[in-house]
Motif scaffolding. Structure first.
Motif, PDB file in Angstrom:
ATOM      1  N   ALA A  37       0.827  -1.205   0.000  1.00  0.00           N
ATOM      2  CA  ALA A  37       0.000   0.000   0.000  1.00  0.00           C
ATOM      3  C   ALA A  37       0.863   1.257   0.000  1.00  0.00           C
ATOM      4  N   TRP A  42      -2.366   3.017  -3.472  1.00  0.00           N
ATOM      5  CA  TRP A  42      -3.245   2.987  -2.310  1.00  0.00           C
ATOM      6  C   TRP A  42      -2.816   4.014  -1.269  1.00  0.00           C
ATOM      7  N   LEU A  46      -4.578   4.252   2.765  1.00  0.00           N
ATOM      8  CA  LEU A  46      -5.560   3.737   1.801  1.00  0.00           C
ATOM      9  C   LEU A  46      -6.422   4.831   1.184  1.00  0.00           C
ATOM     10  N   ASP A 190      -4.334  -6.271  -3.920  1.00  0.00           N
ATOM     11  CA  ASP A 190      -5.281  -5.224  -4.329  1.00  0.00           C
ATOM     12  C   ASP A 190      -6.691  -5.569  -3.873  1.00  0.00           C
ATOM     13  N   ARG A 197     -10.575  -1.404   2.794  1.00  0.00           N
ATOM     14  CA  ARG A 197     -10.901   0.012   2.606  1.00  0.00           C
ATOM     15  C   ARG A 197     -12.417   0.210   2.504  1.00  0.00           C
TER      16      ARG A 197
END
Length: 208
Positions: A37, A42, A46, A190, A197
């Motif tokens: 991330a 991201w 996030l 992902d 998220r």
């Protein structure tokens, strides 16, 4: 299941009055997702930088008995979190009896709720694997994973928490995993990050 987020709800995120503190705790899945991330689109938080600080409380090879101590150390460093996402337990399954692990999880989660009554708990469902290290019978381990996961999910829901299901992370899709059959590929990460998220966004948009 966590419902989809409307455009109106997404706009509400930017009106959050304060920054929430969120801990993502777990083993290598969380550890490597955090690294991925931070170096990808991201971002460390996030993409929720205006609303929350995400703390990656992960350690490679982490097992369930380390949960409470890891969270205790986090509280000493960052204070009590507003929310916790727990991705933990897979490493314990091959070497543990299912009932014993379920009992340990139940006791620790209840204690966690007692110690952190205002913290939102998210149970990130135990992930499927293409290979289970130290497993004698693959089918038996997969069955145990499902039972342990359902037990923890029911408990977290009964305590007012939420469950992150990860329905798209199937062991039947080799491209989601690294060659070791345990860790996630970039594509798999992902999907995992999207699921987490999405759950956090739903929480942000709801009442607190």
């Amino acid at each position: 299941m966590i419902p989809d987020i409307t455009q109106k709800q997404q706009q509400q995120i930017f009106l959050v009055a304060r920054r929430y503190q969120v801990g993502l705790v777990g083993h290598s899945i969380v550890y490597w997702a955090g690294h991925y991330a931070k170096k990808s689109g991201w971002g460390e938080h996030l993409g929720l930088d205006t609303s929350m600080d995400i703390h990656w409380l992960a350690r490679q090879g982490m097992m369930w008995p380390s949960l409470l101590l890891r969270l205790q150390n986090s509280v000493l460093q960052f204070g009590f979190p507003d929310a916790i996402v727990i991705q933990l337990g897979e490493n314990d399954i091959p070497a543990s009896k299912g009932v014993a692990l379920q009992n340990s999880m139940r006791d620790d989660l209840k204690l966690l709720r007692c110690k952190m009554p205002k913290t939102k708990l998210f149970w990130s469902c135990l992930l499927e694997r293409r290979t289970w290290r130290n497993a004698v019978a693959l089918a038996r381990v997969n069955k145990a994973r499902s039972k342990v996961c359902r037990s923890a999910a029911r408990l977290v829901l009964s305590m007012g928490g939420d469950v992150i299901p990860h329905v798209d992370l199937s062991h039947a899709l080799p491209a989601l995993f690294l060659p070791d059959g345990v860790h996630l590929s970039d594509w798999g990460q992902d999907i995992w990050l999207h699921d987490v998220r999405h759950a956090l966004l739903q929480w942000l948009c709801g009442p607190h």
